[in-house]
Design an enzyme around this catalytic site. Structure first.
Site, PDB file in Angstrom:
ATOM      1  N   GLY A 285      29.372  41.279  28.824  1.00 26.22           N
ATOM      2  CA  GLY A 285      30.264  41.125  29.967  1.00 26.22           C
ATOM      3  C   GLY A 285      31.269  40.001  29.783  1.00 26.22           C
ATOM      4  CE  LYS A 362      32.125  41.048  37.017  1.00 29.78           C
ATOM      5  NZ  LYS A 362      32.737  40.089  36.082  1.00 29.78           N
ATOM      6  CE  LYS A 404      32.785  37.538  46.028  1.00 33.23           C
ATOM      7  NZ  LYS A 404      33.352  36.458  45.208  1.00 33.23           N
ATOM      8  CG  ASN A 441      36.647  35.141  43.358  1.00 32.81           C
ATOM      9  OD1 ASN A 441      36.438  36.337  43.401  1.00 32.81           O
ATOM     10  ND2 ASN A 441      36.465  34.346  44.402  1.00 32.81           N
ATOM     11  N   GLY A 444      40.566  36.722  35.332  1.00 32.13           N
ATOM     12  CA  GLY A 444      40.620  37.529  34.127  1.00 32.13           C
ATOM     13  C   GLY A 444      39.358  38.288  33.808  1.00 32.13           C
ATOM     14  CB  SER A 445      35.856  38.139  34.970  1.00 30.81           C
ATOM     15  OG  SER A 445      36.019  38.172  36.374  1.00 30.81           O
ATOM     16  CB  THR A 466      41.487  42.399  51.372  1.00 30.17           C
ATOM     17  OG1 THR A 466      41.372  41.023  51.006  1.00 30.17           O
ATOM     18  CG2 THR A 466      40.898  43.262  50.267  1.00 30.17           C
ATOM     19  NE  ARG A 533      37.656  44.976  48.769  1.00 23.49           N
ATOM     20  CZ  ARG A 533      37.789  44.719  47.463  1.00 23.49           C
ATOM     21  NH1 ARG A 533      37.992  45.714  46.622  1.00 23.49           N
ATOM     22  NH2 ARG A 533      37.724  43.494  47.017  1.00 23.49           N
TER      23      ARG A 533
END
Length: 608
Positions: A285, A362, A404, A441, A444-445, A466, A533
């Site tokens: 990942g 994630k 989160k 956050n 670029g991931s 959002t 969301r």
């Protein structure tokens, strides 16, 4: 054939110019032409021969005169000077007298005629380039060595679509001067005015020694112009040979964070990792692969790349093997962390000293729709790896977590908080030191907003955000990876480490900046607000108010207090979650994460 024709033409021109220089010398010094004189013919023949000799020796006819610069001028100066000086003793031997004034004038005439003929090629080329309307008029920020090298490279390349037009620089001594024919227009603070005055279409920042704060200041000035902006590599990348100064790059979103990148204590990391067996889960990942790259710099004896996807594991394996060859024993391990027996088998076979647990689901909206998979991967998978680590007495276990997990409102955040509870609880059950690392956050991931924004801009928009007030903490992939590795060296067991990431950034501001630095306006691309969301929060936190610890273990790392773990609720969750529908499971996860679980005497089974 082309080269031979070119040499023949240049030699013919030079012979004629030697005749012209000698004739000019006679007119100036002696006031008449005497080409019927044997002495004069001898001078001409001797000069032609000596000039051709030295021109051949100095490879004068192999020079690309359309790109001529000081180096070519020095070669020409040496060739003409040696040719004239070598004729003086020959002339004296043959005639017993020498008029030195004649040779001085001939030397000056040769420099003017041959030098002028050569550099006229460069001048004509530059005039053609200046008239090339297809090239983008380019502003160079920084009139130092790097800026000059960028201009020289642009002037030399035929196929580039950029034309250097003007510099800006804060050094007042350079103002109104020209560097390689390009004027220095003013201060960096006047970028917007310079762009308007010179009709600029493209900007290159050519100051590789800038720190993050200075870079951000220039970027903000560039943003106001709505012109595409690129930058030369940083000084450390130039020194290490990763890039050359003319390999300018698009502005990276991480350069807009307005803070210096986090640099951690590498001495302690080297001491902890060198010659150890290190296992990284989720090694294919974004975060896991970067952790592997960082770890490899500290030469562990073995580096185990564990992942479920064979393609991603193969990619990082090939990358590391190519770079480190025989220095590190790199072992790919294809395995699913949800398979408890396989985790025990891996621990038994390889006996790792350190585990960095980066494998996880994630994506917030996807996990809202698939809570069962979030539980299986993020909770059960973590439990499997942690228990296997404890059974085989791994020295330290570092779990990659997220902001989160703080007061979670999403399934993903709740599963990561529950996984933290499991890891903290495991710390008191054996010799292994268990810790978790939280960060925001990662720019670029895979799955982050930046690749999405770039793709949307590339398609002409709109960029989707959002909510106009949504903001997040951001960090780079290398920063996140360094923090995870550093945590393993600082761990006493049971901690939650958090990186000080400065101030949060509004997502809409990040989108606007990226649009402008890509050479567009927000009106051209557009920003569309889609609404929050399920599971998302407007603002993220890094530590719960009850977790905050006053003491820091590093200037940029906070440490959270150990919180209570609802192990009874977790046991109930693991025993019953497959019998629940998604809505009920999501509520149970959030209840456990917030320590408000009420376990019924008889589990309620809801048919799906």
């Amino acid at each position: 054939m082309v080269y031979q024709r070119r040499v023949t033409v240049l030699v013919s021109i030079d012979v004629l110019l030697v005749f012209a220089a000698v004739a000019f010398g006679q007119l100036v010094v002696e006031g008449q032409l005497e080409f019927d004189s044997l002495a004069v013919l001898a001078i001409v023949a001797g000069l032609v021969c000596s000039y051709q000799l030295f021109a051949s020796r100095n490879h004068l006819y192999k020079k690309a005169w359309s790109f001529a610069s000081i180096g070519e001028l020095m070669v020409l100066f040496q060739t003409i000077t040696l040719s004239v000086i070598s004729m003086i003793p020959i002339h004296f031997i043959t005639t017993q007298q020498v008029n030195l004034r004649l040779y001085v004038v001939i030397w000056m005439a040769l420099m003017l005629l041959i030098g002028g003929s050569r550099f006229s090629i460069r001048v004509l080329r530059d005039m053609v380039l200046l008239q090339d309307k297809s090239k983008k008029r380019t502003l160079i920020v920084g009139a130092g060595d790097a800026g000059a090298m960028v201009v020289r490279q642009l002037q030399r390349e035929h196929d580039t679509d950029l034309q250097p037009v003007v510099f800006v620089d804060d050094d007042k001594r350079k103002h109104r001067l020209e560097i390689l024919g390009v004027p220095v227009g003013g201060n960096i603070a006047n970028i917007q005015e310079t762009v308007q005055d010179y009709d600029i279409e493209h900007i290159i920042i050519a100051i590789p020694s800038l720190n993050k704060k200075e870079i951000n200041k220039i970027y903000q000035a560039c943003l106001e112009t709505n012109k595409q902006t690129q930058i030369v590599p940083k000084i450390e990348e130039l020194i290490l040979g990763k890039f050359s100064v003319h390999q300018w790059q698009d502005v990276c979103p991480e350069d807009l964070l307005a803070r210096e990148p986090i640099e951690l204590a590498t001495d302690h990391i080297a001491e902890a990792i060198s010659d150890k067996v290190v296992l990284v889960t989720g090694a294919g990942g974004s975060i896991g692969s970067e952790i592997c790259r960082q770890i490899a710099n500290f030469t562990p004896s073995k580096l185990l790349l564990l992942g479920h996807g064979e393609n991603s594991i193969y990619t990082i394996e090939m990358e590391l093997k190519e770079k480190y060859k025989e220095l590190i024993h790199i072992i790919p391990v294809i395995a699913d962390i949800q398979d408890r027996e396989r985790m025990l088998q891996v621990m038994k076979q390889y006996k790792p000293d350190i585990i960095y647990h980066a494998a996880a689901h994630k994506h917030v909206p996807l996990m809202e729709e698939n809570p069962h998979e979030a539980v299986k991967n993020n909770i059960i998978g973590t439990k499997n790896v942690a228990e296997a680590a404890a059974q085989y007495e791994v020295e330290s276990f570092v779990m990659v977590s997220t902001d989160k997990a703080v007061n979670p409102t999403s399934v993903m955040g709740a599963t990561k908080r529950v996984a933290e509870m499991i890891v903290q609880n495991m710390n008191s059950r054996g010799k292994t030191k268990f810790v978790a690392v939280r960060f925001g956050n990662v720019l670029g991931s895979r799955g982050s907003v930046i690749p999405l924004f770039k793709k949307q801009i590339g398609k002409g928009g709109p960029v989707t955000v959002t909510h106009p007030e949504m903001e997040r903490y951001f960090m780079t992939i290398p920063e996140a990876s360094r923090l995870v590795i550093q945590a393993g060296t600082l761990a006493n067991g049971g901690e939650i480490f958090v990186l000080d990431m400065g101030k949060p950034v509004k997502i809409v501001d990040l989108a606007k900046n990226l649009i402008k630095l890509s050479g567009f306006t927000t009106e051209e691309i557009g920003i569309h607000f889609t609404g929050i969301r399920p599971g998302e929060k407007l603002y993220e936190e890094l530590l719960n108010a009850n977790e905050v610890h006053e003491e820091q273990v590093h200037p940029k790392i906070h440490i959270g207090k150990a919180m209570m773990q609802d192990m009874e609720g977790i046991a109930y969750l693991l025993a019953t979650f497959m019998t629940m529908d998604g809505h009920t499971l999501a509520h149970l996860l959030l209840d456990i994460a917030h320590h408000r679980t009420v376990i019924p005497q008889k589990p309620v089974v809801i048919n799906t």
